[in-house]
Design an enzyme around this catalytic site. Structure first.
Site, PDB file in Angstrom:
ATOM      1  N   HIS A 113      31.412 -23.622  31.851  1.00 57.18           N
ATOM      2  CA  HIS A 113      32.802 -23.166  31.803  1.00 57.18           C
ATOM      3  C   HIS A 113      33.139 -22.859  30.347  1.00 57.18           C
ATOM      4  CE1 HIS A 113      33.479 -27.177  30.299  1.00 57.18           C
ATOM      5  NE2 HIS A 113      32.970 -27.691  31.407  1.00 57.18           N
ATOM      6  N   HIS A 145      31.900 -25.247  27.528  1.00 53.08           N
ATOM      7  CA  HIS A 145      30.512 -25.031  27.124  1.00 53.08           C
ATOM      8  C   HIS A 145      30.387 -23.760  26.282  1.00 53.08           C
ATOM      9  CE1 HIS A 145      29.872 -27.163  31.143  1.00 53.08           C
ATOM     10  NE2 HIS A 145      29.230 -27.955  30.302  1.00 53.08           N
ATOM     11  N   ASP A 152      33.696 -35.184  25.096  1.00 44.62           N
ATOM     12  CA  ASP A 152      32.923 -36.413  25.311  1.00 44.62           C
ATOM     13  C   ASP A 152      32.825 -37.132  23.965  1.00 44.62           C
ATOM     14  OD1 ASP A 152      31.600 -36.020  28.234  1.00 44.62           O
ATOM     15  OD2 ASP A 152      31.786 -34.111  27.208  1.00 44.62           O
TER      16      ASP A 152
HETATM   17  P1  AMP Z   1      28.141 -31.391  30.119  1.00 45.59           P
HETATM   18  O1  AMP Z   1      27.548 -30.183  30.743  1.00 45.59           O
HETATM   19  O2  AMP Z   1      29.367 -31.893  30.811  1.00 45.59           O
HETATM   20  O3  AMP Z   1      27.137 -32.463  29.809  1.00 45.59           O
HETATM   21  O4  AMP Z   1      28.675 -30.919  28.693  1.00 45.59           O
HETATM   22  C1  AMP Z   1      27.825 -30.282  27.773  1.00 45.59           C
HETATM   23  C2  AMP Z   1      28.525 -30.187  26.438  1.00 45.59           C
HETATM   24  O5  AMP Z   1      29.719 -29.426  26.589  1.00 45.59           O
HETATM   25  C3  AMP Z   1      28.937 -31.547  25.877  1.00 45.59           C
HETATM   26  O6  AMP Z   1      28.707 -31.560  24.471  1.00 45.59           O
HETATM   27  C4  AMP Z   1      30.401 -31.598  26.204  1.00 45.59           C
HETATM   28  O7  AMP Z   1      31.144 -32.417  25.322  1.00 45.59           O
HETATM   29  C5  AMP Z   1      30.799 -30.150  26.044  1.00 45.59           C
HETATM   30  N1  AMP Z   1      32.047 -29.891  26.792  1.00 45.59           N
HETATM   31  C6  AMP Z   1      32.269 -30.105  28.113  1.00 45.59           C
HETATM   32  N2  AMP Z   1      33.541 -29.804  28.427  1.00 45.59           N
HETATM   33  C7  AMP Z   1      34.139 -29.411  27.274  1.00 45.59           C
HETATM   34  C8  AMP Z   1      35.460 -28.980  26.938  1.00 45.59           C
HETATM   35  N3  AMP Z   1      36.430 -28.910  27.856  1.00 45.59           N
HETATM   36  N4  AMP Z   1      35.708 -28.661  25.664  1.00 45.59           N
HETATM   37  C9  AMP Z   1      34.731 -28.749  24.722  1.00 45.59           C
HETATM   38  N5  AMP Z   1      33.472 -29.129  24.970  1.00 45.59           N
HETATM   39  C10 AMP Z   1      33.173 -29.461  26.228  1.00 45.59           C
END
Ligand code: AMP
Length: 282
Positions: free
Chosen positions: A34, A37, A151
């Site tokens: 999204h 990412h 996170d």
């Molecule tokens: P995930 O796929 O949920 O493991 O996230 C992958 C990376 O994207 C991690 O470093 C998350 O902190 C970052 N991330 C996920 N959602 C957001 C968001 N809304 N804003 C900024 N970074 C994000």
């Protein structure tokens, strides 16, 4: 964009890039991408010559009763988005490519840091995160790696791990990306039905209210947490896992807004566990 499923393909490509003197950025993700990412990918593209995104739902960071099986996946759509944003390679391995059946080596921070906040209800989560991120660092050998402030505990833990283990990789933290109405973007938002989606706004509302109190000079962290807790409790579909103020580096609880303080929360909306936070410099 190169689509790699094997570790050896990533290594060969990165070796080639490095021979050409190019810098490499890594954006680790679990896919179902999204705008949150994509903000990391955009930042990586702006700071590095070549960008690798990993797209891997990492089993070792899920507890036994968590959503590993149902975690949303759409690799084709992820590839389209990554390509549009100028990503050079996506690494999308099978679980068997990343973990031997008898794998027994983990990377774990043994201080109280991973036991705070999300670690209280997710005891093996950060061990899984540190292990997979270490593996990705060893596979991709990036100059820089990009993580979201969404996170916040993960970001602090990765910084600590990189310091402790001398990875020599620059960790770049990126701000939280939100929907127009305030909800922090998350792959897990897809679990919410219409009523829950509306109720989920209580997280960002509480974040904004807490942030406002801090900006207006409130120095008592417990008062900020109490006001946010009360707000969230007013939403019938919300069940608080935690709302806490902690030191922005060590993740240990604080009573006062002094130095860098992270105010973070995890809240169930129905069965979906959502997180949000803000940082205040006291
Ligand atoms: P995930 O796929 O949920 O493991 O996230 C992958 C990376 O994207 C991690 O470093 C998350 O902190 C970052 N991330 C996920 N959602 C957001 C968001 N809304 N804003 C900024 N970074 C994000």
């Amino acid at each position: 964009m190169v689509k790699a499923t094997k570790i050896s393909e990533v290594r060969d490509q990165v070796r080639q890039w490095k021979k050409e003197g190019l810098t490499v950025g890594l954006v680790p993700t679990m896919g179902f991408l999204h705008e949150g990412h994509m903000s990391l990918v955009d930042k990586a593209v702006s700071m590095c010559d070549r960008v690798v995104a990993s797209d891997f739902v990492n089993p070792t960071q899920f507890g036994p009763n968590e959503d590993l099986e149902t975690y949303p996946r759409d690799f084709e759509r992820d590839c389209r988005l990554l390509e549009e944003h100028g990503c050079h390679m996506v690494f999308h391995p099978e679980v068997s490519e990343m973990y031997f059946d008898d794998a027994a080596t983990y990377v774990e921070i043994l201080s109280d840091m991973p036991k705070q906040l999300c670690g209280k209800t997710r005891p093996i989560h950060f061990r899984g995160v540190c292990t997979v991120v270490s593996k990705l660092f060893n596979i991709v050998t990036p100059d820089k790696a990009f993580f979201g402030q969404k996170d916040a505990q993960q970001l602090a833990i990765i910084r600590r791990m990189v310091r402790d283990l001398s990875f020599g990789i620059e960790i770049v933290g990126c701000p939280i990306v939100r929907e127009a109405d305030g909800l922090a973007r998350s792959s897990r938002n897809t679990y919410l039905n219409n009523e829950e989606r509306q109720a989920a706004l209580i997280l960002s509302k509480a974040v904004f209210a807490g942030q406002k109190m801090a900006e207006e000079g409130e120095k008592d962290a417990n008062k900020i947490v109490a006001a946010m807790t009360e707000m969230i409790e007013s939403e019938p579909l919300a069940k608080i896992d935690y709302v806490s103020a902690v030191d922005g580096v060590s993740m240990m609880p604080v009573d006062k807004i002094e130095g860098s303080v992270l105010v973070a929360m995890a809240v169930y909306i129905g069965k979906t566990r959502l997180i949000d936070n803000f940082i205040v410099e006291g």
